[in-house]
Design a protein around this motif. Structure first.
Motif, PDB file in Angstrom:
ATOM      1  N   ASN A 117       0.845  -1.195   0.000  1.00 32.41           N
ATOM      2  CA  ASN A 117       0.000   0.000   0.000  1.00 32.41           C
ATOM      3  C   ASN A 117       0.878   1.242   0.000  1.00 32.41           C
ATOM      4  OD1 ASN A 117      -2.307  -1.566   0.116  1.00 32.41           O
ATOM      5  ND2 ASN A 117      -2.332  -1.574   2.349  1.00 32.41           N
ATOM      6  N   ASP A 118       0.346   2.337  -0.497  1.00 38.68           N
ATOM      7  CA  ASP A 118       1.114   3.567  -0.555  1.00 38.68           C
ATOM      8  C   ASP A 118       0.857   4.498   0.621  1.00 38.68           C
ATOM      9  OD1 ASP A 118       2.545   2.974  -2.862  1.00 38.68           O
ATOM     10  OD2 ASP A 118       0.931   3.673  -4.162  1.00 38.68           O
ATOM     11  N   ALA A 119       0.084   4.043   1.595  1.00 37.76           N
ATOM     12  CA  ALA A 119      -0.150   4.856   2.789  1.00 37.76           C
ATOM     13  C   ALA A 119       1.152   4.923   3.586  1.00 37.76           C
ATOM     14  CB  ALA A 119      -1.268   4.239   3.627  1.00 37.76           C
ATOM     15  N   GLY A 120       1.213   5.830   4.535  1.00 36.95           N
ATOM     16  CA  GLY A 120       2.421   5.986   5.334  1.00 36.95           C
ATOM     17  C   GLY A 120       2.784   4.734   6.104  1.00 36.95           C
ATOM     18  N   PRO A 121       3.874   4.735   6.832  1.00 42.31           N
ATOM     19  CA  PRO A 121       4.243   3.543   7.599  1.00 42.31           C
ATOM     20  C   PRO A 121       3.156   3.149   8.598  1.00 42.31           C
ATOM     21  CG  PRO A 121       6.066   5.097   7.546  1.00 42.31           C
ATOM     22  CD  PRO A 121       4.865   5.799   6.962  1.00 42.31           C
ATOM     23  N   ALA A 122       2.851   1.863   8.656  1.00 49.86           N
ATOM     24  CA  ALA A 122       1.883   1.333   9.620  1.00 49.86           C
ATOM     25  C   ALA A 122       2.594   1.103  10.949  1.00 49.86           C
ATOM     26  CB  ALA A 122       1.307   0.022   9.103  1.00 49.86           C
ATOM     27  N   VAL A 123       1.846   1.180  12.028  1.00 50.57           N
ATOM     28  CA  VAL A 123       2.359   0.866  13.358  1.00 50.57           C
ATOM     29  C   VAL A 123       1.354  -0.106  13.973  1.00 50.57           C
ATOM     30  CG1 VAL A 123       2.986   1.752  15.629  1.00 50.57           C
ATOM     31  CG2 VAL A 123       3.453   3.119  13.576  1.00 50.57           C
ATOM     32  N   ARG A 124       1.815  -1.345  14.239  1.00 48.15           N
ATOM     33  CA  ARG A 124       0.904  -2.390  14.691  1.00 48.15           C
ATOM     34  C   ARG A 124       1.542  -3.249  15.779  1.00 48.15           C
ATOM     35  NH1 ARG A 124      -3.117  -2.742  10.674  1.00 48.15           N
ATOM     36  NH2 ARG A 124      -2.467  -1.989   8.631  1.00 48.15           N
ATOM     37  N   ALA A 125       0.680  -3.926  16.543  1.00 51.05           N
ATOM     38  CA  ALA A 125       1.119  -4.886  17.558  1.00 51.05           C
ATOM     39  C   ALA A 125       0.507  -6.246  17.230  1.00 51.05           C
ATOM     40  CB  ALA A 125       0.669  -4.430  18.938  1.00 51.05           C
ATOM     41  N   HIS A 126       1.254  -7.308  17.580  1.00 50.34           N
ATOM     42  CA  HIS A 126       0.752  -8.660  17.348  1.00 50.34           C
ATOM     43  C   HIS A 126       1.261  -9.588  18.450  1.00 50.34           C
ATOM     44  CE1 HIS A 126       4.598 -10.324  15.776  1.00 50.34           C
ATOM     45  NE2 HIS A 126       4.799  -9.079  15.380  1.00 50.34           N
ATOM     46  N   ASP A 127       0.744 -10.812  18.437  1.00 55.67           N
ATOM     47  CA  ASP A 127       1.139 -11.800  19.448  1.00 55.67           C
ATOM     48  C   ASP A 127       2.040 -12.886  18.870  1.00 55.67           C
ATOM     49  OD1 ASP A 127      -0.546 -13.386  17.938  1.00 55.67           O
ATOM     50  OD2 ASP A 127      -2.041 -13.649  19.517  1.00 55.67           O
ATOM     51  N   GLY A 128       2.576 -12.668  17.698  1.00 54.33           N
ATOM     52  CA  GLY A 128       3.406 -13.651  17.033  1.00 54.33           C
ATOM     53  C   GLY A 128       2.701 -14.327  15.885  1.00 54.33           C
ATOM     54  N   MET A 129       1.386 -14.379  15.936  1.00 55.39           N
ATOM     55  CA  MET A 129       0.588 -14.999  14.875  1.00 55.39           C
ATOM     56  C   MET A 129      -0.454 -14.036  14.309  1.00 55.39           C
ATOM     57  SD  MET A 129       1.605 -18.156  14.461  1.00 55.39           S
ATOM     58  CE  MET A 129       0.256 -19.077  13.779  1.00 55.39           C
ATOM     59  N   SER A 130      -1.161 -13.336  15.200  1.00 57.80           N
ATOM     60  CA  SER A 130      -2.286 -12.504  14.799  1.00 57.80           C
ATOM     61  C   SER A 130      -2.100 -11.061  15.261  1.00 57.80           C
ATOM     62  CB  SER A 130      -3.585 -13.033  15.415  1.00 57.80           C
ATOM     63  OG  SER A 130      -3.824 -14.350  14.994  1.00 57.80           O
TER      64      SER A 130
END
Length: 149
Positions: free
Chosen positions: A126-139
Motif C-alpha cells: 500500500n502507498d499509505a504511510g508507515p503502519a504501526v501495529r502490535a501482534h502476538d506472534g501470529m495474529s
C-alpha cells in the motif's frame, strides 16, 4: 534494567519485482513463509542489517526504498522495522536459513502466510504511510488496527 524488559530489533524486506510479486522465503527452522529478514546486530546500522539479512537468506542484493511499517511482538518484545525494497544484484538461492524462496501475488500472501507477517507485506504494497501495529506472534492484536479478512 532487567534483561526481560529489553526489546530486540529486527528488520525485514518486502522485495517487489516488476510484476508486483513479492519475494517470500520458507524458514528452515519452522517452515513458515515470511519476507526475508532477521535480528539486527548491535553495531550495525538498520539498512546495513537489512541488506545483510536479505543476502544471508536469499543470496540477493537489495536497495531499500522506504519504511513501510513498525511492528511489535507483544509476547517476545521484538520490534520489527519493515522496508519495501527492490533487487539490484545477486542470485536467488536456498540458504542455511531458508528452504525455499518464491515470488507471490497478493492473493497468495493472504491465504498462505500467518496474519502477523501477511499484514507486513500488505502494508508494504500500500502507498499509505508507515503502519504501526502490535501482534502476538501470529495474529494482529485488536484495537485500532485493522484485521486481515
Amino acid at each position: 534494567m532487567a534483561a526481560s524488559s529489553r526489546h530486540s530489533v529486527s528488520v525485514a524486506a518486502v522485495i517487489v519485482n516488476d510484476d508486483d510479486q513479492v519475494l517470500v522465503t520458507r524458514r528452515r527452522d519452522n517452515g513458515h513463509w515470511e519476507p526475508p529478514g532477521g535480528v539486527l546486530e548491535l553495531a550495525e546500522s538498520i539498512l546495513d542489517g537489512l541488506r545483510r539479512e536479505v543476502r544471508e537468506e536469499t543470496g540477493l542484493e537489495i536497495q531499500p526504498e522506504r519504511l513501510t511499517g513498525v511492528y511489535k511482538n507483544m509476547q517476545l518484545g521484538i520490534v520489527a522495522l519493515v522496508f519495501r525494497a527492490r533487487v539490484v544484484g545477486g542470485q536467488l538461492r536456498e540458504t542455511e536459513e531458508t528452504t525455499r524462496a518464491e515470488w507471490w501475488r497478493r492473493e497468495a500472501i493472504i491465504g498462505r502466510m500467518d496474519e502477523a507477517y501477511a499484514i507486513r507485506v500488505l502494508d508494504a504494497l500500500n502507498d499509505a504511510g508507515p503502519a504501526v501495529r502490535a501482534h502476538d506472534g501470529m495474529s494482529i492484536l485488536q484495537g485500532k488496527e485493522p484485521r486481515i479478512n
